[in-house]
Design a protein around this motif. Sequence first.
Motif, PDB file in Angstrom:
ATOM      1  N   MET A 216       0.825  -1.309   0.003  1.00 57.00           N
ATOM      2  CA  MET A 216      -0.199  -0.102   0.028  1.00 57.00           C
ATOM      3  C   MET A 216       0.890   1.211   0.095  1.00 57.00           C
ATOM      4  SD  MET A 216      -3.355  -0.716   2.506  1.00 57.00           S
ATOM      5  CE  MET A 216      -3.736   0.787   2.055  1.00 57.00           C
ATOM      6  N   ALA A 217       1.927   1.227   0.831  1.00 55.21           N
ATOM      7  CA  ALA A 217       2.849   2.457   0.883  1.00 55.21           C
ATOM      8  C   ALA A 217       3.469   2.594  -0.541  1.00 55.21           C
ATOM      9  CB  ALA A 217       3.778   2.230   2.093  1.00 55.21           C
ATOM     10  N   MET A 218       3.800   1.595  -1.140  1.00 50.04           N
ATOM     11  CA  MET A 218       4.653   1.709  -2.271  1.00 50.04           C
ATOM     12  C   MET A 218       3.759   2.282  -3.559  1.00 50.04           C
ATOM     13  SD  MET A 218       8.067   0.810  -2.216  1.00 50.04           S
ATOM     14  CE  MET A 218       8.388   0.401  -3.850  1.00 50.04           C
ATOM     15  N   GLU A 219       2.474   1.702  -3.351  1.00 46.52           N
ATOM     16  CA  GLU A 219       1.549   2.078  -4.551  1.00 46.52           C
ATOM     17  C   GLU A 219       0.694   3.217  -4.400  1.00 46.52           C
ATOM     18  OE1 GLU A 219      -0.491  -1.759  -5.466  1.00 46.52           O
ATOM     19  OE2 GLU A 219       1.315  -2.832  -5.579  1.00 46.52           O
ATOM     20  N   SER A 220       0.541   3.645  -3.012  1.00 48.16           N
ATOM     21  CA  SER A 220      -0.397   4.725  -3.105  1.00 48.16           C
ATOM     22  C   SER A 220       0.362   6.177  -3.236  1.00 48.16           C
ATOM     23  CB  SER A 220      -0.797   4.897  -1.468  1.00 48.16           C
ATOM     24  OG  SER A 220      -1.476   6.068  -1.005  1.00 48.16           O
ATOM     25  N   ALA A 221      -0.459   7.053  -3.488  1.00 46.94           N
ATOM     26  CA  ALA A 221       0.079   8.427  -3.961  1.00 46.94           C
ATOM     27  C   ALA A 221       0.050   9.118  -2.414  1.00 46.94           C
ATOM     28  CB  ALA A 221      -0.965   9.374  -4.779  1.00 46.94           C
ATOM     29  N   ASN A 222      -0.528   8.730  -1.512  1.00 48.01           N
ATOM     30  CA  ASN A 222      -0.698   9.382  -0.165  1.00 48.01           C
ATOM     31  C   ASN A 222       0.684   8.978   0.657  1.00 48.01           C
ATOM     32  OD1 ASN A 222      -3.321  10.128  -0.656  1.00 48.01           O
ATOM     33  ND2 ASN A 222      -4.050   8.125   0.397  1.00 48.01           N
TER      34      ASN A 222
END
Length: 275
Positions: A216-222
């Motif tokens: 999630m951290a790698m793929e999220s823009a947040n």
Amino acid sequence: MNTKILAFIGGGNMASALINGLIEDGIPPQNILVAEPDEKRREQLATRFGIRTVADNSEAATQADILILAVKPQALKEVATALAPALAQKKPLCLSIAAGIRHTSLQRWLGEDIPVVRVMPNTPAMIKAGASGLYAPGNVSETQRNQAEHIVRATGIAIWLDNENQMDALTAVSGSGPAYFFLFMEAMEHSARKLGLGEKTAHLLVLQTALGAARMAMESANDLEELRNSVTSPGGTTEKALATFQEHRLEQLVEKAMTAARDRSIALSESLGAD
């Protein structure tokens, strides 16, 4: 790159990780040569990858267009100084993946006119999920920098550092970092069993949760703070757990631990690089 001879001095786990990645990226196995003193290890590498192996370091060095030093830091001075005569004529690009050995020491041992790139990999490189830092001084050309990056990217991401001193910080983050996460995962798994979950269930849940959070951290823009807030409902279970971490000063403890790792990296560099 497909026409270059890549010679590895040392055939351990990190060398194997790089070789595997390079072959998957299209480097012909016959263009890869490994110097390894252990006969059984040479046979294993030749059988697994179809590469050439030799026992003598200088024999490999004299054939190399690019030389990768993949020996233990404690052995590098002896290995490098012995290689210097073989490197003097062809002057191949040299990559050192030995932790803690500074560029000035490498240059002194290998020869002042040898182009040298320092690389700090980490153990996830063995599954092509590595995070490696690279540093090169001004005498390394743009072409040579690109060649070094191509090799390192075979095992994951490659980050160039502007200042060699940043290598100590990178060591504290990605070099030692996998162990921090393993420790935290161990603690979560232990606590999960205490809360009543079975051993296998606790193990699987912790691993998948860690994997999911990282993806999630790698793929999220947040950013990470936004992601944390998105799963922290006011008055909920996550908020209670996070408050407990903060009460016990988790952030300060992490900073203290990483600073200790950075300082140890500096101390080892001074010790290992001494004449």
